[in-house]
Design a protein around this motif. Sequence first.
Motif, PDB file in Angstrom:
ATOM      1  N   VAL A 198       0.997  -1.284  -0.046  1.00 46.39           N
ATOM      2  CA  VAL A 198      -0.095  -0.009  -0.093  1.00 46.39           C
ATOM      3  C   VAL A 198       0.883   1.170   0.074  1.00 46.39           C
ATOM      4  O   VAL A 198       0.734   2.120  -0.812  1.00 46.39           O
ATOM      5  CB  VAL A 198      -0.922   0.152   1.152  1.00 46.39           C
ATOM      6  N   ASP A 199       1.863   1.422   0.937  1.00 46.33           N
ATOM      7  CA  ASP A 199       2.686   2.536   1.034  1.00 46.33           C
ATOM      8  C   ASP A 199       3.799   2.332   1.628  1.00 46.33           C
ATOM      9  O   ASP A 199       3.983   1.699   2.897  1.00 46.33           O
ATOM     10  CB  ASP A 199       1.737   3.550   1.970  1.00 46.33           C
ATOM     11  N   ALA A 200       4.984   2.420   0.918  1.00 49.43           N
ATOM     12  CA  ALA A 200       6.223   2.266   1.393  1.00 49.43           C
ATOM     13  C   ALA A 200       6.937   3.210   2.446  1.00 49.43           C
ATOM     14  O   ALA A 200       8.059   3.067   2.642  1.00 49.43           O
ATOM     15  CB  ALA A 200       7.223   1.959   0.040  1.00 49.43           C
ATOM     16  N   THR A 201       6.294   4.299   2.252  1.00 51.44           N
ATOM     17  CA  THR A 201       6.946   5.557   3.165  1.00 51.44           C
ATOM     18  C   THR A 201       7.043   5.161   4.424  1.00 51.44           C
ATOM     19  O   THR A 201       6.201   4.552   5.207  1.00 51.44           O
ATOM     20  CB  THR A 201       5.970   6.635   3.285  1.00 51.44           C
ATOM     21  N   GLY A 202       8.390   5.299   4.873  1.00 51.73           N
ATOM     22  CA  GLY A 202       8.585   4.907   6.390  1.00 51.73           C
ATOM     23  C   GLY A 202       9.326   3.475   6.557  1.00 51.73           C
ATOM     24  O   GLY A 202       9.290   2.958   7.795  1.00 51.73           O
ATOM     25  N   CYS A 203       9.250   2.698   5.460  1.00 50.03           N
ATOM     26  CA  CYS A 203       9.727   1.226   5.619  1.00 50.03           C
ATOM     27  C   CYS A 203      10.991   1.174   6.120  1.00 50.03           C
ATOM     28  O   CYS A 203      11.441   0.365   7.152  1.00 50.03           O
ATOM     29  CB  CYS A 203       9.682   0.670   4.317  1.00 50.03           C
ATOM     30  N   GLY A 204      12.068   1.985   5.889  1.00 49.53           N
ATOM     31  CA  GLY A 204      13.409   1.980   6.130  1.00 49.53           C
ATOM     32  C   GLY A 204      13.454   2.235   7.494  1.00 49.53           C
ATOM     33  O   GLY A 204      14.303   1.783   8.273  1.00 49.53           O
ATOM     34  N   ASP A 205      12.685   3.393   8.039  1.00 47.32           N
ATOM     35  CA  ASP A 205      12.691   3.855   9.399  1.00 47.32           C
ATOM     36  C   ASP A 205      12.005   2.528  10.385  1.00 47.32           C
ATOM     37  O   ASP A 205      12.454   2.199  11.458  1.00 47.32           O
ATOM     38  CB  ASP A 205      11.913   4.927   9.674  1.00 47.32           C
ATOM     39  N   THR A 206      11.223   1.921   9.738  1.00 54.11           N
ATOM     40  CA  THR A 206      10.498   0.666  10.572  1.00 54.11           C
ATOM     41  C   THR A 206      11.375  -0.393  10.529  1.00 54.11           C
ATOM     42  O   THR A 206      11.747  -1.238  11.804  1.00 54.11           O
ATOM     43  CB  THR A 206       9.308   0.527   9.917  1.00 54.11           C
ATOM     44  N   TYR A 207      12.250  -0.702   9.567  1.00 56.99           N
ATOM     45  CA  TYR A 207      13.027  -1.662   9.503  1.00 56.99           C
ATOM     46  C   TYR A 207      14.306  -1.482  10.564  1.00 56.99           C
ATOM     47  O   TYR A 207      14.432  -2.184  11.391  1.00 56.99           O
ATOM     48  CB  TYR A 207      13.968  -1.620   8.111  1.00 56.99           C
ATOM     49  N   MET A 208      14.740  -0.145  10.757  1.00 63.29           N
ATOM     50  CA  MET A 208      15.800   0.107  11.817  1.00 63.29           C
ATOM     51  C   MET A 208      15.384   0.213  13.103  1.00 63.29           C
ATOM     52  O   MET A 208      15.821  -0.289  14.004  1.00 63.29           O
ATOM     53  CB  MET A 208      16.564   1.503  11.322  1.00 63.29           C
ATOM     54  N   ALA A 209      14.026   0.310  13.368  1.00 58.42           N
ATOM     55  CA  ALA A 209      13.428   0.331  14.680  1.00 58.42           C
ATOM     56  C   ALA A 209      13.453  -1.009  15.233  1.00 58.42           C
ATOM     57  O   ALA A 209      13.821  -1.645  16.130  1.00 58.42           O
ATOM     58  CB  ALA A 209      12.039   0.852  14.606  1.00 58.42           C
ATOM     59  N   GLY A 210      13.024  -2.108  14.075  1.00 62.49           N
ATOM     60  CA  GLY A 210      13.037  -3.667  14.418  1.00 62.49           C
ATOM     61  C   GLY A 210      14.527  -3.980  14.698  1.00 62.49           C
ATOM     62  O   GLY A 210      15.050  -4.860  15.546  1.00 62.49           O
ATOM     63  N   TYR A 211      15.447  -3.467  13.754  1.00 66.23           N
ATOM     64  CA  TYR A 211      16.955  -3.889  13.834  1.00 66.23           C
ATOM     65  C   TYR A 211      17.429  -3.505  15.166  1.00 66.23           C
ATOM     66  O   TYR A 211      18.190  -4.397  15.771  1.00 66.23           O
ATOM     67  CB  TYR A 211      17.613  -3.399  12.614  1.00 66.23           C
ATOM     68  N   LEU A 212      17.388  -2.308  15.571  1.00 70.21           N
ATOM     69  CA  LEU A 212      17.971  -1.816  16.867  1.00 70.21           C
ATOM     70  C   LEU A 212      17.422  -2.342  17.942  1.00 70.21           C
ATOM     71  O   LEU A 212      17.949  -2.794  18.943  1.00 70.21           O
ATOM     72  CB  LEU A 212      18.036  -0.402  16.623  1.00 70.21           C
ATOM     73  N   TYR A 213      15.924  -2.613  17.785  1.00 69.20           N
ATOM     74  CA  TYR A 213      15.542  -3.369  19.250  1.00 69.20           C
ATOM     75  C   TYR A 213      16.146  -4.750  19.316  1.00 69.20           C
ATOM     76  O   TYR A 213      16.396  -4.943  20.485  1.00 69.20           O
ATOM     77  CB  TYR A 213      13.759  -3.339  18.932  1.00 69.20           C
ATOM     78  N   TYR A 214      16.024  -5.579  18.240  1.00 66.25           N
ATOM     79  CA  TYR A 214      16.651  -6.813  18.516  1.00 66.25           C
ATOM     80  C   TYR A 214      18.036  -6.811  18.940  1.00 66.25           C
ATOM     81  O   TYR A 214      18.492  -7.580  19.806  1.00 66.25           O
ATOM     82  CB  TYR A 214      16.369  -7.571  17.049  1.00 66.25           C
TER      83      TYR A 214
END
Length: 301
Positions: free
Chosen positions: A234-250
């Motif tokens: 639907v909308d790719a805006t913010g996908c990279g930021d979401t990826y980094m949130a998951g990455y740094l969280y883990y």
Amino acid sequence: MGMYDICCIGHITLDKVVTPKSTVYMAGGTSFYFSNAISNMDLSYMLVTALAEKDKDIVEELRSQSIEVKAFSSAFTVYFENIYTKDQDHRVQRVAQKADPFTAVQLLSVDARIFHLGPLLADDIPTELFKPLSEKGMISLDVQGYLREVRNRNVYAIDWRAKKEALQYVHVLKANESEMMVLTGETDVRKGAKVLFDWGVKEVVITLGSKGSVIYNGRNFHIVPAYHPITSVVDATGCGDTYMAGYLYYRSKGKNLQESGEFAAAMATLKIESSGPFTGTEEDVMSLLANNKRKMFIEEV
């Protein structure tokens, strides 16, 4: 206040998104998407941002979701206009207003184990602040803003002059394929990642859109697939930021690079299924991962 697991630093933007069908106004920026995505995860988190007094309702909205925010005042809020033509891939970007750059006092006001920097434009976060910040915690950087300059309200792609000076203080660097090419001059992802590692980055994260992502730590290349959305893109805006949130969280939980990359990729996949920021939970991400692994197993059999 105490010590936070992760602190994200960056301006929240006001975005005007114009497509052939509609004109929509919404909040955006790395710090906005990152904060929303990490808000339901099990860690202590703080956002440091700056915006105009009249736009403080965006901050109140984040606080109402139990996100801790330290909001400094800026004469203006960053204001982006994104104009899309018929094919979503072509975007004309203009900046109607810029916010004041962050100062040393603002940046060093929080104690955290990981600082994720989300500059949107080249002069948002002064690079001389990297060294003192790296002495407080690990720096993670989404490089996109340092490669964007505003001239007469138009956004131009530039190289980052201070890159070698600054990157020696960066632990995790996130760049997409074209950002990697601008920074290193390399078109080959492995060669580009090696150059960035040689400049001092410990974990190089290169996102490749629908082709997944690659994480390099000087020893191994971790290849992370892009997972299939359950519904549709639907909308790719913010996908990279979401990826980094998951990455740094883990990573903050002590997980390895591969696990962290896979969790991050699954989180970004869930985000792409709807417009606006990711609002799901760790359980949602785990079930998408389990579904995809099951599918892959069945396909292999």
